[in-house]
Design a protein around this motif. Structure first.
Motif, PDB file in Angstrom:
ATOM      1  N   ALA A 181       0.835  -1.214   0.000  1.00 27.27           N
ATOM      2  CA  ALA A 181       0.000   0.000   0.000  1.00 27.27           C
ATOM      3  C   ALA A 181       0.865   1.258   0.000  1.00 27.27           C
ATOM      4  N   ILE A 182       1.950   1.244   0.768  1.00 29.14           N
ATOM      5  CA  ILE A 182       2.860   2.396   0.795  1.00 29.14           C
ATOM      6  C   ILE A 182       3.494   2.584  -0.576  1.00 29.14           C
ATOM      7  N   TYR A 183       3.952   1.483  -1.168  1.00 29.80           N
ATOM      8  CA  TYR A 183       4.589   1.567  -2.488  1.00 29.80           C
ATOM      9  C   TYR A 183       3.606   2.083  -3.537  1.00 29.80           C
ATOM     10  N   ARG A 184       2.378   1.569  -3.510  1.00 26.58           N
ATOM     11  CA  ARG A 184       1.394   1.981  -4.520  1.00 26.58           C
ATOM     12  C   ARG A 184       1.117   3.487  -4.402  1.00 26.58           C
ATOM     13  N   TYR A 185       0.991   3.971  -3.180  1.00 27.86           N
ATOM     14  CA  TYR A 185       0.770   5.400  -2.963  1.00 27.86           C
ATOM     15  C   TYR A 185       1.943   6.215  -3.505  1.00 27.86           C
ATOM     16  N   ALA A 236      -5.517  16.052  -0.327  1.00 31.76           N
ATOM     17  CA  ALA A 236      -6.830  16.179   0.301  1.00 31.76           C
ATOM     18  C   ALA A 236      -7.265  14.860   0.938  1.00 31.76           C
ATOM     19  N   GLU A 237      -7.000  13.745   0.254  1.00 37.15           N
ATOM     20  CA  GLU A 237      -7.351  12.433   0.816  1.00 37.15           C
ATOM     21  C   GLU A 237      -6.520  12.133   2.059  1.00 37.15           C
ATOM     22  N   LEU A 238      -5.254  12.510   2.042  1.00 35.84           N
ATOM     23  CA  LEU A 238      -4.414  12.305   3.223  1.00 35.84           C
ATOM     24  C   LEU A 238      -4.944  13.104   4.403  1.00 35.84           C
ATOM     25  N   GLU A 291      -9.682  11.967  10.582  1.00 36.11           N
ATOM     26  CA  GLU A 291     -10.559  10.972  11.189  1.00 36.11           C
ATOM     27  C   GLU A 291      -9.875   9.612  11.187  1.00 36.11           C
ATOM     28  N   PRO A 292      -8.865   9.424  12.033  1.00 35.99           N
ATOM     29  CA  PRO A 292      -8.149   8.140  12.055  1.00 35.99           C
ATOM     30  C   PRO A 292      -9.104   6.978  12.326  1.00 35.99           C
ATOM     31  N   GLY A 293      -8.997   5.955  11.497  1.00 37.92           N
ATOM     32  CA  GLY A 293      -9.820   4.771  11.673  1.00 37.92           C
ATOM     33  C   GLY A 293     -11.213   4.870  11.103  1.00 37.92           C
ATOM     34  N   ALA A 294     -11.621   6.066  10.668  1.00 40.16           N
ATOM     35  CA  ALA A 294     -12.959   6.232  10.092  1.00 40.16           C
ATOM     36  C   ALA A 294     -12.995   5.620   8.695  1.00 40.16           C
ATOM     37  N   PRO A 295     -14.182   5.213   8.225  1.00 42.13           N
ATOM     38  CA  PRO A 295     -14.284   4.663   6.873  1.00 42.13           C
ATOM     39  C   PRO A 295     -13.786   5.668   5.826  1.00 42.13           C
ATOM     40  N   VAL A 296     -13.046   5.166   4.873  1.00 46.11           N
ATOM     41  CA  VAL A 296     -12.489   6.012   3.828  1.00 46.11           C
ATOM     42  C   VAL A 296     -13.365   5.905   2.595  1.00 46.11           C
ATOM     43  N   GLU A 338      -7.864   3.285   0.112  1.00 48.15           N
ATOM     44  CA  GLU A 338      -8.519   2.331   1.011  1.00 48.15           C
ATOM     45  C   GLU A 338      -7.493   1.403   1.663  1.00 48.15           C
ATOM     46  N   PRO A 339      -6.598   0.758   0.893  1.00 45.35           N
ATOM     47  CA  PRO A 339      -5.575  -0.066   1.568  1.00 45.35           C
ATOM     48  C   PRO A 339      -4.576   0.758   2.369  1.00 45.35           C
ATOM     49  N   LEU A 340      -4.295   1.988   1.916  1.00 45.31           N
ATOM     50  CA  LEU A 340      -3.356   2.826   2.657  1.00 45.31           C
ATOM     51  C   LEU A 340      -3.947   3.204   4.017  1.00 45.31           C
ATOM     52  N   ALA A 341      -5.202   3.607   4.042  1.00 46.55           N
ATOM     53  CA  ALA A 341      -5.843   3.956   5.310  1.00 46.55           C
ATOM     54  C   ALA A 341      -5.886   2.753   6.241  1.00 46.55           C
ATOM     55  N   ALA A 342      -6.146   1.581   5.678  1.00 47.91           N
ATOM     56  CA  ALA A 342      -6.176   0.372   6.498  1.00 47.91           C
ATOM     57  C   ALA A 342      -4.797   0.085   7.094  1.00 47.91           C
ATOM     58  N   ALA A 343      -3.746   0.282   6.295  1.00 48.32           N
ATOM     59  CA  ALA A 343      -2.384   0.041   6.791  1.00 48.32           C
ATOM     60  C   ALA A 343      -2.021   1.048   7.876  1.00 48.32           C
TER      61      ALA A 343
END
Length: 276
Positions: free
Chosen positions: A26-30, A57-59, A65-70, A81-86
């Protein structure tokens, strides 16, 4: 992971523990997506900056809202979505992700670097955040580890610059410090015409040796990290050192002989990584 770009360094390799591979991917893809926005295609600078602004803006939304649905746009969902989950799962700091964006925006705006200090400042945001995120994933973010990780990441970034002089010139960028060009009597016309002179070889020998010293200065870090992550990092460092060797063997002709690591190189790198 499968990537669309030739990579001289391993990404989410099998040496990483399985539970960390999704986060590294996820980090690499970002980072890859943001880098491509700044680098690839023929979009005008204004469009590139606008797209990077959308990532910013997404960051901000994730950080607010840490942990909130993205709920990013469909175009950005596969990235955020995978970045927020990571970030949530591993409690990763969000500042390094903003630092990376800052560097990619700088790539759009800044095409030359006057001195080594300004180049190091760029590397502190274009490369070092990745090392710091990896330390966070391994719960190893001590000041000593961060210092050595920064040296390794900056060194690897410089390796990429030296192997990609011609590639970057086509993008109208010169990462070789202007003060170094002047000191060694190399002009940008020499870069444009791929002119191999004694002055060019002296310049590149200087940059290669300085970068090698930087990589060696962080070499204690892999020995402090346990198990497979230590081996992974030793292998990455050996990759950087091997590319520098290849540049030297080509007598600094990175114009027509961009180094690409093959099977024999990886065998040598693995042997050296196991021996260190």
């Amino acid at each position: 992971m499968a990537v669309d770009h030739y990579e001289n360094f391993p990404v989410a390799s099998l040496l990483l523990p399985r539970h960390l591979r999704p986060a590294v991917t996820a980090i690499y893809r970002y980072a890859r997506t943001a880098d491509d926005i700044a680098d690839e295609g023929d979009a005008p600078d204004e469009v590139r900056l606008q797209k990077l602004g959308a990532l910013r803006a997404e960051l901000h939304r994730i950080g607010a809202e840490p942990g909130a649905p993205v709920r990013p746009s469909p175009e950005l969902a596969p990235i955020f979505e995978p970045l927020a989950a990571a970030i949530a799962r591993h409690q990763l700091p969000i500042t390094p992700f903003f630092d990376l964006l800052s560097a990619f925006e700088q790539d759009v705006r800044t095409k030359r670097y006057e001195d080594y200090a300004s180049l190091l400042d760029y590397c502190s945001r274009s490369a070092n955040p990745v090392g710091r995120l990896m330390l966070a994933l391994y719960d190893a973010s001590t000041p000593e580890n961060q210092q050595d990780a920064d040296a390794i990441c900056t060194g690897l970034q410089l390796v990429n610059f030296w192997q990609d002089v011609r590639v970057d010139w086509r993008k109208q960028r010169v990462y070789l410090p202007q003060e170094d060009l002047r000191r060694h009597g190399v002009t940008e016309q020499d870069l444009a015409t791929c002119k191999l002179t004694a002055q060019w070889r002296e310049l590149m020998a200087f940059e290669v040796e300085r970068t090698r010293a930087l990589l060696h200065s962080g070499a204690a870090l892999p020995r402090r990290l346990p198990g497979r992550i230590g081996l992974e990092l030793r292998l990455v460092v050996q990759g950087g050192l091997r590319i520098l060797e290849r540049i030297e063997r080509a007598r600094y002709d990175v114009f027509m002989n961009r180094p690409e690591l093959g099977a024999r190189d990886w065998t040598v790198m693995l042997w050296r990584a196991l021996a260190t």
